[in-house]
Design an enzyme around this catalytic site. Structure first.
Site, PDB file in Angstrom:
ATOM      1  N   SER A  87      83.368 -21.042  -1.418  1.00 12.15           N
ATOM      2  CA  SER A  87      83.303 -19.463  -1.262  1.00 12.15           C
ATOM      3  C   SER A  87      82.143 -18.922  -0.083  1.00 12.15           C
ATOM      4  CB  SER A  87      83.269 -18.688  -2.644  1.00 12.15           C
ATOM      5  OG  SER A  87      84.286 -18.971  -3.190  1.00 12.15           O
ATOM      6  N   PHE A 151      98.616 -23.355 -11.590  1.00  9.99           N
ATOM      7  CA  PHE A 151      97.692 -23.800 -10.415  1.00  9.99           C
ATOM      8  C   PHE A 151      96.649 -24.613 -10.979  1.00  9.99           C
ATOM      9  CE2 PHE A 151      94.516 -23.658  -7.369  1.00  9.99           C
ATOM     10  CZ  PHE A 151      95.122 -23.632  -5.973  1.00  9.99           C
ATOM     11  N   THR A 157      92.824 -30.323 -13.253  1.00 13.12           N
ATOM     12  CA  THR A 157      92.964 -31.195 -14.309  1.00 13.12           C
ATOM     13  C   THR A 157      93.050 -32.502 -13.717  1.00 13.12           C
ATOM     14  OG1 THR A 157      95.261 -31.246 -14.735  1.00 13.12           O
ATOM     15  CG2 THR A 157      93.891 -29.611 -16.079  1.00 13.12           C
ATOM     16  N   TYR A 193      86.370 -10.878  -9.151  1.00 11.49           N
ATOM     17  CA  TYR A 193      86.487 -11.628  -8.025  1.00 11.49           C
ATOM     18  C   TYR A 193      87.673 -12.509  -8.056  1.00 11.49           C
ATOM     19  CZ  TYR A 193      84.436 -15.203  -5.154  1.00 11.49           C
ATOM     20  OH  TYR A 193      84.281 -16.168  -3.919  1.00 11.49           O
ATOM     21  N   SER A 194      88.420 -12.248  -6.998  1.00 10.41           N
ATOM     22  CA  SER A 194      89.856 -12.670  -6.501  1.00 10.41           C
ATOM     23  C   SER A 194      89.775 -13.689  -5.408  1.00 10.41           C
ATOM     24  CB  SER A 194      90.873 -11.731  -6.644  1.00 10.41           C
ATOM     25  OG  SER A 194      92.115 -12.282  -6.338  1.00 10.41           O
ATOM     26  N   ASN A 195      90.140 -14.765  -5.237  1.00 11.24           N
ATOM     27  CA  ASN A 195      90.047 -15.739  -3.953  1.00 11.24           C
ATOM     28  C   ASN A 195      91.399 -15.093  -3.225  1.00 11.24           C
ATOM     29  OD1 ASN A 195      87.842 -17.619  -4.014  1.00 11.24           O
ATOM     30  ND2 ASN A 195      88.948 -18.010  -6.143  1.00 11.24           N
ATOM     31  N   GLY A 337      79.194 -21.161  -3.728  1.00  5.08           N
ATOM     32  CA  GLY A 337      80.669 -21.544  -3.558  1.00  5.08           C
ATOM     33  C   GLY A 337      80.812 -22.899  -4.358  1.00  5.08           C
TER      34      GLY A 337
END
Length: 379
Positions: A87, A151, A157, A193-195, A337
């Protein structure tokens, strides 16, 4: 550190949690990096395979490493290691948008719908009600696509990662995942927080300029600053040399097997976090940014106009960078990040003259806050 936290969803807010604590004697550590080195070694003792860090303080540079870059061979980490910065990419994207505003090609008060009609819609999402500024400071309310359960299963995973690590995802694919969810809140009324916000920001850059966000970042930032270790790999799955391996538990627990996750298709991070760099380049970028070499004063002030970052007592969020207050009273700008097997951070004093950038090549342990406090507050 849970795997989903360690990936692109990680933010400087996570760093701020580690920085909260009892007050220390105020004042930077100066040229004594003893506490910084001790914090790097402590991260390795805590389970991080290896760490690399570089400090730039005025005209001097100091670097240190600890641990290994390859668990199989025992090869140590290098101060010149390139790594995925996650990030931290967001400050580069935000800088380009602010440059475009300075050129009169857009306004941060423009709506997303103006530039990307029909992209943010459905399930209560409405791009005509969201501004570009709200994308950059995470007040848009748009759902974070990396928090989507499917996702997460596919990419975070063990079974999912090794099946899907080379998948290519377009920006439109990632936004479409977010659009299957209702907004977290009405635009401008809260913070999360949103990508997805920065995937959309990258799409806006392309719409405005006719070039990809990667091309604009290279032409406007990477090449002028001679950031020779910095790249936007797109769909390339390897990290350029010199570099170390990246490791993850690929689980919600911090125990269990450790997996080599160095190779992956970073398109799943897009303009929210695909970049590769090294510590020296990140220091140079922050020095130039905060020193006023990349943005006019008006746009730099916009970038540094902050909003509360959730419930964090020590961090406020600007436009792709965070305002961080250390326990000793020192004020920094920075961001962290995370992406598979790589946890990074860069912070700098407000004038950009004293900066620190570092990387852990594991995503499940290590105290990043202790490294920052060690450098800027001392022992």
């Amino acid at each position: 550190m849970a795997v989903r936290t360690a990936l692109m969803a990680a933010t400087a807010v996570a760093l701020s949690v580690a920085l909260a604590g009892p007050a220390l004697a105020a004042g930077p550590a100066g040229n004594d990096h003893t506490a910084t080195r001790e914090a790097l070694r402590a991260a390795v003792q805590d389970g991080v395979p290896g760490v690399t860090a570089t400090v730039r303080d005025g005209g001097t540079t100091w670097s240190a490493t600890a641990g290994v870059g390859n668990l199989r061979t025992g090869k140590p980490r290098s101060a010149d290691d390139r790594y995925r910065v996650g990030s931290i990419t967001k400050a580069f994207v935000s800088t380009v948008l602010l440059q475009l505003e300075a050129e009169g090609r857009l306004s941060l008060d423009d709506t997303v719908g103006k530039w990307l009609p029909g992209v943010v819609e459905g399930n209560g999402n409405d791009g005509s009600e969201i501004t570009l500024r709200e994308l950059l400071n995470h007040t848009s309310g748009i759902f974070n696509y990396t928090a989507d359960d499917d996702f997460g299963t596919a990419y975070f995973t063990k079974d999912g990662f090794f099946q899907h690590r080379y998948d290519t995802k377009s920006a439109a694919d990632l936004v479409a995942i977010a659009m299957t969810h209702k907004p977290d809140f009405a635009p401008g009324t809260s913070w999360n927080y949103s990508n997805t916000n920065y995937v959309l920001a990258g799409m806006v850059i392309q719409k405005v300029t006719g070039h990809s966000y990667a091309t604009e970042i290279r032409d406007r930032i990477i090449n002028p600053l001679h950031l020779r270790a910095t790249s936007l790999p797109g769909t390339k799955v390897t990290v350029p040399s010199p570099s170390s391996h990246a490791y993850s538990k690929l689980a919600e627990e911090t125990t269990g097997p450790t997996y080599d996750v160095t190779k992956l298709n970073p398109s799943i991070a897009s303009s929210a976090g695909e970049m590769i760099s090294d510590s020296a380049d990140l220091d140079r970028f922050y020095g130039a940014l905060l020193g006023g070499k990349l943005l006019p004063a008006k746009q730099l002030k916009e970038m540094q106009t902050t909003v509360p970052a959730g419930d964090s007592p020590t961090t406020r969020y600007g436009l792709g960078i965070s305002d961080i207050k250390l326990p000793c009273g020192v004020h920094l700008w920075g961001h962290d990040g995370g992406i598979h097997g790589s946890s990074s951070a860069v912070v700098a004093t407000p004038d950009g003259r004293h900066s620190l950038a570092f990387n852990f090549n594991g995503d499940w342990s290590g105290d990043a806050g202790a490294v920052v406090v060690g450098e800027f507050c001392g022992a």
